[in-house]
Design a protein around this motif. Structure first.
Motif, PDB file in Angstrom:
ATOM      1  N   ASP A  70      47.488 -17.014  -0.592  1.00 35.66           N
ATOM      2  CA  ASP A  70      47.577 -18.471  -0.512  1.00 35.66           C
ATOM      3  C   ASP A  70      46.644 -19.051  -1.570  1.00 35.66           C
ATOM      4  O   ASP A  70      45.417 -18.924  -1.447  1.00 35.66           O
ATOM      5  N   CYS A  71      47.203 -19.638  -2.608  1.00 31.54           N
ATOM      6  CA  CYS A  71      46.385 -20.249  -3.656  1.00 31.54           C
ATOM      7  C   CYS A  71      47.160 -21.385  -4.309  1.00 31.54           C
ATOM      8  O   CYS A  71      48.383 -21.438  -4.227  1.00 31.54           O
ATOM      9  N   SER A  72      46.431 -22.283  -4.925  1.00 31.67           N
ATOM     10  CA  SER A  72      47.044 -23.345  -5.719  1.00 31.67           C
ATOM     11  C   SER A  72      47.225 -22.825  -7.142  1.00 31.67           C
ATOM     12  O   SER A  72      46.574 -21.856  -7.545  1.00 31.67           O
ATOM     13  N   VAL A  73      48.095 -23.490  -7.888  1.00 34.22           N
ATOM     14  CA  VAL A  73      48.375 -23.079  -9.264  1.00 34.22           C
ATOM     15  C   VAL A  73      48.384 -24.308 -10.160  1.00 34.22           C
ATOM     16  O   VAL A  73      48.988 -25.320  -9.826  1.00 34.22           O
ATOM     17  N   ILE A  74      47.686 -24.193 -11.288  1.00 37.42           N
ATOM     18  CA  ILE A  74      47.804 -25.171 -12.370  1.00 37.42           C
ATOM     19  C   ILE A  74      48.361 -24.420 -13.568  1.00 37.42           C
ATOM     20  O   ILE A  74      47.744 -23.473 -14.057  1.00 37.42           O
ATOM     21  N   LEU A  75      49.537 -24.824 -14.000  1.00 38.47           N
ATOM     22  CA  LEU A  75      50.148 -24.261 -15.204  1.00 38.47           C
ATOM     23  C   LEU A  75      49.925 -25.246 -16.334  1.00 38.47           C
ATOM     24  O   LEU A  75      49.869 -26.454 -16.110  1.00 38.47           O
ATOM     25  N   THR A  98      50.854 -27.520 -10.173  1.00 40.77           N
ATOM     26  CA  THR A  98      50.702 -28.660 -11.058  1.00 40.77           C
ATOM     27  C   THR A  98      50.950 -28.196 -12.483  1.00 40.77           C
ATOM     28  O   THR A  98      50.623 -27.069 -12.836  1.00 40.77           O
ATOM     29  N   LEU A  99      51.520 -29.052 -13.290  1.00 44.37           N
ATOM     30  CA  LEU A  99      51.786 -28.744 -14.697  1.00 44.37           C
ATOM     31  C   LEU A  99      51.043 -29.748 -15.566  1.00 44.37           C
ATOM     32  O   LEU A  99      51.194 -30.960 -15.392  1.00 44.37           O
ATOM     33  N   LEU A 100      50.229 -29.241 -16.487  1.00 44.40           N
ATOM     34  CA  LEU A 100      49.462 -30.073 -17.410  1.00 44.40           C
ATOM     35  C   LEU A 100      49.853 -29.759 -18.845  1.00 44.40           C
ATOM     36  O   LEU A 100      50.195 -28.629 -19.175  1.00 44.40           O
TER      37      LEU A 100
END
Length: 128
Positions: A70-75, A98-100
């Motif tokens: 279980d983790c968040s992801v920032i791409l 999230t996409l940055l």
């Protein structure tokens, strides 16, 4: 471990990790998605990864990581239009992503990291 930073461009991964460490986060760098996945048992709270890499993309890494932990992801990517179709597929599966757009401004990156690591419900953002 707070954050895995994954980018096949070593200088980008190391720079992002330094920024994060300077703001109190523990960050481990990986220069391929495969190496990050091999260490996923350390259960990072956040996966910060480039969208496009070698054989395994950041999207592939995010989906595989979510099947294990279980983790968040920032791409992040320099070309958000190029990754739009894959991004939409990932968003349907998991809104903790999230996409940055690259280049990542440190203030914007840190703001998104704080949001992603918060205990409040997260919605994926498509940030230009």
């Amino acid at each position: 471990m707070d954050i895995f930073v994954v980018d096949d461009e070593r200088i980008i991964a190391e720079t992002l990790a330094i920024i994060l460490r300077n703001h109190g986060y523990s960050a481990e760098t990986f220069f391929s998605a495969e190496h990050a996945l091999a260490s996923i048992g350390k259960s990072p709270r956040l996966l910060l990864t480039d969208f496009r890499m070698g054989r395994m993309s950041g999207i592939d890494l995010a989906m595989e990581a979510h099947s294990r932990i279980d983790c968040s992801v920032i791409l992040f990517s320099s070309d958000l239009q190029e990754c739009d179709r894959e991004w939409q597929m990932l968003q349907k599966r998991d809104s903790r992503c999230t996409l940055l757009r690259k280049p990542l401004h440190p203030a914007r990156l840190l703001q998104q990291v704080r949001l992603s690591l918060s205990t409040e419900p997260r919605l994926g953002l498509h940030v230009s």
